[in-house]
Each structure stands twice: as structure tokens, then as C-alpha cells.
Design a protein around this motif. Structure first.
Motif, short mmCIF file in Angstrom:
data_model
loop_
_atom_site.label_atom_id
_atom_site.label_comp_id
_atom_site.label_asym_id
_atom_site.label_seq_id
_atom_site.Cartn_x
_atom_site.Cartn_y
_atom_site.Cartn_z
N GLY A 108 0.79 -1.23 0.00
CA GLY A 108 0.00 0.00 0.00
C GLY A 108 0.82 1.27 0.00
O GLY A 108 0.28 2.35 -0.27
N LEU A 109 2.12 1.17 0.28
CA LEU A 109 2.92 2.39 0.39
C LEU A 109 3.14 3.07 -0.96
O LEU A 109 3.20 4.30 -1.03
N ILE A 110 3.25 2.29 -2.03
CA ILE A 110 3.47 2.89 -3.36
C ILE A 110 2.28 3.73 -3.80
O ILE A 110 2.45 4.91 -4.14
N PRO A 111 1.05 3.21 -3.83
CA PRO A 111 -0.08 4.08 -4.19
C PRO A 111 -0.26 5.24 -3.23
O PRO A 111 -0.67 6.33 -3.63
N PHE A 112 0.05 5.01 -1.96
CA PHE A 112 -0.03 6.08 -0.97
C PHE A 112 0.88 7.24 -1.35
O PHE A 112 0.48 8.41 -1.31
N LEU A 114 2.25 7.90 -4.38
CA LEU A 114 1.98 8.45 -5.71
C LEU A 114 0.73 9.32 -5.74
O LEU A 114 0.58 10.16 -6.63
N THR A 115 -0.17 9.15 -4.78
CA THR A 115 -1.39 9.96 -4.76
C THR A 115 -1.34 11.08 -3.74
O THR A 115 -2.30 11.82 -3.57
N GLY A 116 -0.21 11.24 -3.07
CA GLY A 116 -0.12 12.23 -2.00
C GLY A 116 -0.17 13.66 -2.46
O GLY A 116 -0.49 14.56 -1.66
N TYR A 117 0.10 13.91 -3.74
CA TYR A 117 0.16 15.29 -4.22
C TYR A 117 -1.21 15.93 -4.37
O TYR A 117 -1.34 17.16 -4.33
N ALA A 118 -2.27 15.14 -4.57
CA ALA A 118 -3.60 15.70 -4.79
C ALA A 118 -4.67 14.63 -4.60
O ALA A 118 -4.47 13.48 -4.96
N SER A 119 -5.79 15.03 -4.05
CA SER A 119 -6.89 14.08 -3.85
C SER A 119 -7.58 13.73 -5.16
O SER A 119 -8.34 12.76 -5.23
N ALA A 120 -7.32 14.51 -6.24
CA ALA A 120 -7.98 14.26 -7.52
C ALA A 120 -7.37 13.06 -8.24
O ALA A 120 -7.98 12.52 -9.17
N ALA A 121 -6.18 12.65 -7.87
CA ALA A 121 -5.53 11.52 -8.53
C ALA A 121 -6.25 10.22 -8.18
O ALA A 121 -6.64 10.00 -7.03
N HIS A 122 -6.41 9.36 -9.16
CA HIS A 122 -7.02 8.05 -8.92
C HIS A 122 -5.99 6.97 -9.18
O HIS A 122 -5.33 6.96 -10.22
N CYS A 123 -5.83 6.06 -8.24
CA CYS A 123 -4.85 4.99 -8.37
C CYS A 123 -5.54 3.64 -8.26
O CYS A 123 -6.27 3.37 -7.31
N LEU A 124 -5.30 2.80 -9.25
CA LEU A 124 -5.74 1.42 -9.21
C LEU A 124 -4.51 0.56 -8.91
O LEU A 124 -3.54 0.56 -9.67
N ALA A 125 -4.53 -0.14 -7.79
CA ALA A 125 -3.38 -0.91 -7.33
C ALA A 125 -3.69 -2.40 -7.43
O ALA A 125 -4.66 -2.87 -6.83
N LEU A 126 -2.88 -3.13 -8.18
CA LEU A 126 -3.06 -4.56 -8.36
C LEU A 126 -2.10 -5.31 -7.45
O LEU A 126 -0.91 -5.00 -7.40
N GLU A 127 -2.62 -6.31 -6.76
CA GLU A 127 -1.80 -7.08 -5.82
C GLU A 127 -2.12 -8.56 -5.96
O GLU A 127 -3.29 -8.95 -5.96
N ALA A 128 -1.08 -9.40 -6.11
CA ALA A 128 -1.28 -10.83 -6.36
C ALA A 128 -1.41 -11.66 -5.09
O ALA A 128 -1.85 -12.80 -5.15
N GLU A 129 -1.02 -11.10 -3.95
CA GLU A 129 -1.11 -11.82 -2.68
C GLU A 129 -2.31 -11.31 -1.89
O GLU A 129 -2.45 -10.11 -1.65
N ARG A 130 -3.16 -12.26 -1.44
CA ARG A 130 -4.40 -11.87 -0.77
C ARG A 130 -4.16 -11.02 0.48
O ARG A 130 -4.76 -9.96 0.66
#
Length: 252
Positions: A108-112, A114-130
Motif C-alpha cells: 500500500g505504500l506505493i499508491p499512498f 503516488l497519490t499524496g500530491y492531490a486528492s484528484a488523482a485516482h490509483c488502481l493498485a493490483l496485488e497478487a497476494e491476498r
């Protein structure tokens, strides 16, 4: 860090693009001096450090691969450093991506970051481990002002649905947990959605020989104009008016 790797890092620092030295491209010079080596203390750095501590001290039990471990131990093996997180924030803050796709999340730290600069950014994060996906979603839930969606499943099966709606990808992150061959396949599928202002960030480019070869293959892709080798990660740009070249520097 071993003594040999430390000596190699010192040599690497002395040879390549420190403070923009020897860089004639205005684009690359600005990137190195005002993003990669920028030393301003952004307000968001405190949040990055707080999120990093939250993950690195979390002793909750999880399953990663086929073994039982804790969030803390898994993050130490697969997570990014606060220094890398700050760079991701600075890069996003400069490029202002609206649609971000991460393949791998560093819990979760990477999308966190990358989106810190603005609330308007949308990030879809794919994760293979449940359990890693659950941890990433939990971190995203702690900061509800950001638009982060975490999806669990095999990367290649998730990719097609992830590419249906946006029409473009402003920022793509390929995590170091994604093997080199899969990285190339994912990159090829995403390439038609890159624009002149898009950026692709690749983690762990020197973690192994196959990953180094995979990174070099991405640099040779016809859509790539400028590549930046930061030793621990790489950055790719796609503006056709930029001269095709690879720059080497280090995260400061």
C-alpha cells in the motif's frame, strides 16, 4: 548492505550525473536537479514516514506466498524505503498524473506516495497476494481523502479489466515483486495508453541479472524516449521530442 555493495554504490555516486553534472538536456537536467536530488522538506514526507513506520512495526500475522509471516517481516523483504517513497511523491507532484496504475503495491505504500500530491488523482493498485492486498487496502482506508482502489488476483488476469476504462495511463508502477518477463508483457499491453506526459517507474531494476536485462529491454522499447537509471529503480518517459538516451543517477 555488504561492504562490496557499499563500495559499488560510492563508485556509482562518483561517476553519474550528480547535481546534473554533464547533462545537456534541459528536461533531464530539470528532472535530476529539481526532482531526483531536490532537498525541499515537503509536508507530505511526515505522512510517508508515518505510513512506513506503521508497516515496518506491524506484527499482524499474514500469509505471503506459501508461508506464514508478519506484515513487518514481509514489508522488510518487499517494501520500499522512505527515501524511495519521497522520490515517488516528488515525481508525482511534478508530473501530476490523473490515472495511476501500480502492479505491486509495497503493501500500500506505493499508491499512498503516488497519490499524496492531490486528492484528484485516482490509483488502481493490483496485488497478487491476498493478505498483502488486504494490508494495502487497510492503509488506503486510513487516508480516505485519496482515491485508491486495491484489487487482488493474478496480475495478467487483472490487467485487461484495469485497462478498459481509463483510455490512458499517466503513471505506471511495476513493482520489484513482478518478474522480468511479466514486466515486459504488462508494459507492452500498457504502452498504447501512454501519452507524452506519461511516466513508468520500475522497481528493483538491479535486484538480479534477469531483472537488469528486463530493465534494459524496457529501455529499448520504441515508445521510450528517455530512461533514468537510479540503481534501485528506473524511470521511463515517452515524449517523442526528447532525444533518446539513458541517464544514470542516484536517489539522494
Amino acid at each position: 548492505m555488504t561492504a562490496l555493495s557499499y563500495m559499488y554504490t560510492l563508485l556509482y555516486r562518483s561517476l553519474f550525473c550528480r547535481k546534473g553534472f554533464g547533462v545537456h538536456s534541459p528536461f533531464a537536467f530539470d528532472l535530476i536537479t529539481n526532482v531526483i536530488e531536490e532537498r525541499c522538506a515537503y509536508y507530505f514526507y511526515e505522512e510517508i514516514d508515518s505510513a512506513w513506520r506503521h508497516l515496518s512495526q506491524n506484527r499482524a500475522p499474514i500469509v505471503c506466498g506459501d508461508r506464514r509471516t508478519t506484515v513487518r517481516k514481509a514489508f522488510r523483504q518487499n517494501g520500499i524505503s522512505p527515501k524511495e517513497g519521497r522520490l515517488l511523491f516528488r515525481l508525482a507532484n511534478r508530473r501530476r498524473p490523473r490515472y495511476i496504475l501500480t502492479v505491486g503495491t509495497s503493501m500500500g505504500l506505493i499508491p499512498f506516495c503516488l497519490t499524496g500530491y492531490a486528492s484528484a488523482a485516482h490509483c488502481l493498485a493490483l496485488e497478487a497476494e491476498r493478505d498483502l492486498a488486504a494490508t494495502a487496502a487497510q492503509l488506503a482506508g486510513l487516508h480516505t481523502r485519496r482515491s485508491i482502489e486495491v484489487r487482488f488476483g493474478e496480475y495478467e488476469k487483472q490487467l485487461a479489466p484495469a485497462l478498459e476504462k481509463p483510455g490512458r495511463i499517466d503513471c505506471l508502477y511495476l513493482g520489484k515483486e513482478v518478474d522480468a518477463r511479466m514486466q515486459e508483457r504488462i508494459f507492452a499491453q500498457c504502452a498504447p495508453l501512454f501519452g507524452e506526459q506519461s511516466v513508468c517507474i520500475v522497481g528493483g531494476i538491479r535486484a538480479s541479472r534477469p531483472r537488469k536485462c528486463g530493465w534494459q529491454a524496457l529501455c529499448r522499447h520504441p515508445s521510450v524516449s528517455v530512461s533514468v537509471d537510479l540503481y534501485s529503480l528506473g524511470i521511463l518517459f515517452f515524449h517523442p521530442q526528447l532525444s533518446r538516451r539513458t541517464y544514470k543517477s542516484l536517489i539522494c
